[in-house]
Design a protein around this motif. Sequence first.
Motif, PDB file in Angstrom:
ATOM      1  N   PRO A  46       0.786  -1.236   0.000  1.00 49.65           N
ATOM      2  CA  PRO A  46       0.000   0.000   0.000  1.00 49.65           C
ATOM      3  C   PRO A  46       0.816   1.284   0.000  1.00 49.65           C
ATOM      4  O   PRO A  46       0.333   2.311  -0.439  1.00 49.65           O
ATOM      5  N   ASP A  47       2.077   1.239   0.491  1.00 56.27           N
ATOM      6  CA  ASP A  47       2.863   2.467   0.543  1.00 56.27           C
ATOM      7  C   ASP A  47       3.731   2.665  -0.688  1.00 56.27           C
ATOM      8  O   ASP A  47       4.541   3.582  -0.743  1.00 56.27           O
ATOM      9  N   ASP A  48       3.596   1.803  -1.692  1.00 52.54           N
ATOM     10  CA  ASP A  48       4.420   1.923  -2.883  1.00 52.54           C
ATOM     11  C   ASP A  48       3.659   2.598  -4.008  1.00 52.54           C
ATOM     12  O   ASP A  48       2.444   2.522  -4.107  1.00 52.54           O
ATOM     13  N   VAL A  49       4.423   3.192  -4.924  1.00 47.69           N
ATOM     14  CA  VAL A  49       3.824   4.092  -5.903  1.00 47.69           C
ATOM     15  C   VAL A  49       2.954   3.387  -6.938  1.00 47.69           C
ATOM     16  O   VAL A  49       2.024   3.966  -7.471  1.00 47.69           O
ATOM     17  N   SER A  50       3.235   2.128  -7.230  1.00 45.66           N
ATOM     18  CA  SER A  50       2.499   1.490  -8.321  1.00 45.66           C
ATOM     19  C   SER A  50       1.423   0.543  -7.835  1.00 45.66           C
ATOM     20  O   SER A  50       1.009  -0.346  -8.547  1.00 45.66           O
ATOM     21  N   SER A  51       0.968   0.698  -6.606  1.00 46.72           N
ATOM     22  CA  SER A  51      -0.030  -0.235  -6.110  1.00 46.72           C
ATOM     23  C   SER A  51      -1.433   0.323  -6.242  1.00 46.72           C
ATOM     24  O   SER A  51      -2.068   0.213  -7.279  1.00 46.72           O
ATOM     25  N   LYS A  52      -1.909   0.988  -5.185  1.00 44.37           N
ATOM     26  CA  LYS A  52      -3.321   1.345  -5.129  1.00 44.37           C
ATOM     27  C   LYS A  52      -3.755   2.284  -6.251  1.00 44.37           C
ATOM     28  O   LYS A  52      -4.731   2.056  -6.932  1.00 44.37           O
ATOM     29  N   ARG A  53      -2.998   3.365  -6.459  1.00 44.32           N
ATOM     30  CA  ARG A  53      -3.487   4.353  -7.424  1.00 44.32           C
ATOM     31  C   ARG A  53      -3.032   4.077  -8.841  1.00 44.32           C
ATOM     32  O   ARG A  53      -3.579   4.600  -9.797  1.00 44.32           O
ATOM     33  N   ASN A  54      -1.963   3.239  -9.014  1.00 43.77           N
ATOM     34  CA  ASN A  54      -1.434   3.041 -10.355  1.00 43.77           C
ATOM     35  C   ASN A  54      -1.275   1.574 -10.739  1.00 43.77           C
ATOM     36  O   ASN A  54      -0.623   1.274 -11.723  1.00 43.77           O
ATOM     37  N   ILE A  55      -1.877   0.667  -9.976  1.00 41.56           N
ATOM     38  CA  ILE A  55      -1.654  -0.747 -10.241  1.00 41.56           C
ATOM     39  C   ILE A  55      -2.193  -1.151 -11.615  1.00 41.56           C
ATOM     40  O   ILE A  55      -1.755  -2.128 -12.199  1.00 41.56           O
ATOM     41  N   ASN A  56      -3.125  -0.387 -12.162  1.00 39.62           N
ATOM     42  CA  ASN A  56      -3.669  -0.687 -13.484  1.00 39.62           C
ATOM     43  C   ASN A  56      -2.807  -0.128 -14.606  1.00 39.62           C
ATOM     44  O   ASN A  56      -3.124  -0.298 -15.773  1.00 39.62           O
ATOM     45  N   GLN A  57      -1.738   0.605 -14.258  1.00 40.65           N
ATOM     46  CA  GLN A  57      -0.902   1.194 -15.291  1.00 40.65           C
ATOM     47  C   GLN A  57       0.574   0.884 -15.156  1.00 40.65           C
ATOM     48  O   GLN A  57       1.265   0.711 -16.138  1.00 40.65           O
ATOM     49  N   VAL A  58       1.078   0.845 -13.948  1.00 42.37           N
ATOM     50  CA  VAL A  58       2.520   0.869 -13.736  1.00 42.37           C
ATOM     51  C   VAL A  58       2.980  -0.284 -12.860  1.00 42.37           C
ATOM     52  O   VAL A  58       2.345  -0.611 -11.870  1.00 42.37           O
ATOM     53  N   ASP A  59       4.115  -0.883 -13.253  1.00 44.66           N
ATOM     54  CA  ASP A  59       4.782  -1.841 -12.384  1.00 44.66           C
ATOM     55  C   ASP A  59       6.258  -1.465 -12.373  1.00 44.66           C
ATOM     56  O   ASP A  59       6.864  -1.251 -13.426  1.00 44.66           O
ATOM     57  N   ILE A  60       6.835  -1.351 -11.192  1.00 38.15           N
ATOM     58  CA  ILE A  60       8.249  -0.989 -11.075  1.00 38.15           C
ATOM     59  C   ILE A  60       8.922  -1.963 -10.128  1.00 38.15           C
ATOM     60  O   ILE A  60       8.390  -2.281  -9.072  1.00 38.15           O
ATOM     61  N   VAL A  61      10.067  -2.466 -10.551  1.00 36.14           N
ATOM     62  CA  VAL A  61      10.804  -3.484  -9.811  1.00 36.14           C
ATOM     63  C   VAL A  61      12.184  -2.939  -9.476  1.00 36.14           C
ATOM     64  O   VAL A  61      12.797  -2.234 -10.285  1.00 36.14           O
ATOM     65  N   TYR A  62      12.684  -3.256  -8.274  1.00 33.59           N
ATOM     66  CA  TYR A  62      14.011  -2.839  -7.841  1.00 33.59           C
ATOM     67  C   TYR A  62      14.919  -4.064  -7.781  1.00 33.59           C
ATOM     68  O   TYR A  62      14.565  -5.070  -7.167  1.00 33.59           O
ATOM     69  N   ARG A  63      16.100  -3.967  -8.415  1.00 35.20           N
ATOM     70  CA  ARG A  63      17.032  -5.093  -8.437  1.00 35.20           C
ATOM     71  C   ARG A  63      18.462  -4.606  -8.239  1.00 35.20           C
ATOM     72  O   ARG A  63      18.843  -3.540  -8.716  1.00 35.20           O
ATOM     73  N   ASP A  64      19.245  -5.411  -7.580  1.00 36.90           N
ATOM     74  CA  ASP A  64      20.681  -5.187  -7.496  1.00 36.90           C
ATOM     75  C   ASP A  64      21.284  -5.385  -8.885  1.00 36.90           C
ATOM     76  O   ASP A  64      21.005  -6.369  -9.568  1.00 36.90           O
ATOM     77  N   TYR A  65      22.125  -4.436  -9.298  1.00 36.93           N
ATOM     78  CA  TYR A  65      22.673  -4.458 -10.657  1.00 36.93           C
ATOM     79  C   TYR A  65      23.470  -5.734 -10.932  1.00 36.93           C
ATOM     80  O   TYR A  65      23.283  -6.389 -11.962  1.00 36.93           O
ATOM     81  N   LEU A  66      24.370  -6.096 -10.027  1.00 36.94           N
ATOM     82  CA  LEU A  66      25.222  -7.253 -10.268  1.00 36.94           C
ATOM     83  C   LEU A  66      24.435  -8.563 -10.241  1.00 36.94           C
ATOM     84  O   LEU A  66      24.706  -9.469 -11.036  1.00 36.94           O
ATOM     85  N   SER A  67      23.449  -8.675  -9.358  1.00 38.43           N
ATOM     86  CA  SER A  67      22.653  -9.905  -9.343  1.00 38.43           C
ATOM     87  C   SER A  67      21.855 -10.028 -10.640  1.00 38.43           C
ATOM     88  O   SER A  67      21.660 -11.128 -11.160  1.00 38.43           O
ATOM     89  N   PHE A  68      21.402  -8.878 -11.158  1.00 40.48           N
ATOM     90  CA  PHE A  68      20.701  -8.867 -12.445  1.00 40.48           C
ATOM     91  C   PHE A  68      21.644  -9.331 -13.556  1.00 40.48           C
ATOM     92  O   PHE A  68      21.270 -10.130 -14.425  1.00 40.48           O
ATOM     93  N   LEU A  69      22.884  -8.835 -13.524  1.00 37.05           N
ATOM     94  CA  LEU A  69      23.883  -9.229 -14.518  1.00 37.05           C
ATOM     95  C   LEU A  69      24.177 -10.716 -14.447  1.00 37.05           C
ATOM     96  O   LEU A  69      24.261 -11.404 -15.478  1.00 37.05           O
TER      97      LEU A  69
END
Length: 314
Positions: free
Chosen positions: A131-154
């Motif tokens: 509920p406290d994240d930007v893409s949930s309640k007010r934007n869940i129908n439009q936006v999804d944002i994911v946070y990842r560590d750069y090296l683990s992603f690599l």
Amino acid sequence: MSKIITVFIELMSATLEWLHTNLDGIIVSIVAAVILSLIHYIKNKPKEINELLKCKNFNDINWIDDLDKSLEIKNTMKRHFPEYTDYLLIQYGSSVESNNRLPQDYDFIVLMLGIPKNGKRYLHNKGTTSPDDVSSKRNINQVDIVYRDYLSFLYAASAGMPYENSVITTGKLLKGHIGYFQWLKNITKNQLYDRDFLIRRFEDKISIEKQEFQKYLSENQQFGHEKYYVIRAGYYYITSLLQLNHIKKFDKVIFQNDVVALSKVRMFYDDFKNDNIKNNYIHLVECLKRNNSVDDISIEDIKDTLHELENMEN
């Protein structure tokens, strides 16, 4: 004591007299301060995501800065990932590709740069769904944002994971040092992946996703936590099982295009022979792609789909 009281009374009298004499100026100052504060707030207030996405211009640096503020990336990193000092903001998915089918579907990933304490890196997706994240309640129908560590992603991309390679090949860097993003592209574009190694990585990944699904399922049943968490975990778990089944049929050496194709999850619709189960998975996918409501899929549907997959593997 009487002298102190007398001095206090004289001080209060002088103060009241000064206030009476300067009342008009004080009121004007307060009003001016309020107006200036409102102007500053309006000027610096992040724009609504909906407003920004409707009028997007990816080449406009002001638009990118406004998007960065509206997604509240810096605040989220300070709150949840304080050990990371910089980041790349990347848009990927259907809203980037030409002739996209889902222009309302916006996917962003933040690749965080830094050295976390004790070497603990964020290896798995941290989607913004609470509920406290930007893409949930007010934007869940439009936006999804994911946070990842750069090296683990690599590391995951180098191992041949479909999601990471899809982001690299279709993603567009919106903000951050371009060299870091170009490095991801250069490292993976000509790489050959070993099928058996990828199978082992997927088996480890599936084991973790199964635990996550069971955890959210238990929390939903015992404490009434939101069904969305169960649905999201079920989606990742089921989709990984389907991807693994396809990987097992690959040749010994796999190209990047092969693993990127596995990120197009609609290709798995025809893997199901049972139409009801097929429809369950379709609803699940469209729910996570924000085309269908969470109410269109039930937890029992996810359980039935998993049962079908277990029988398919046998």
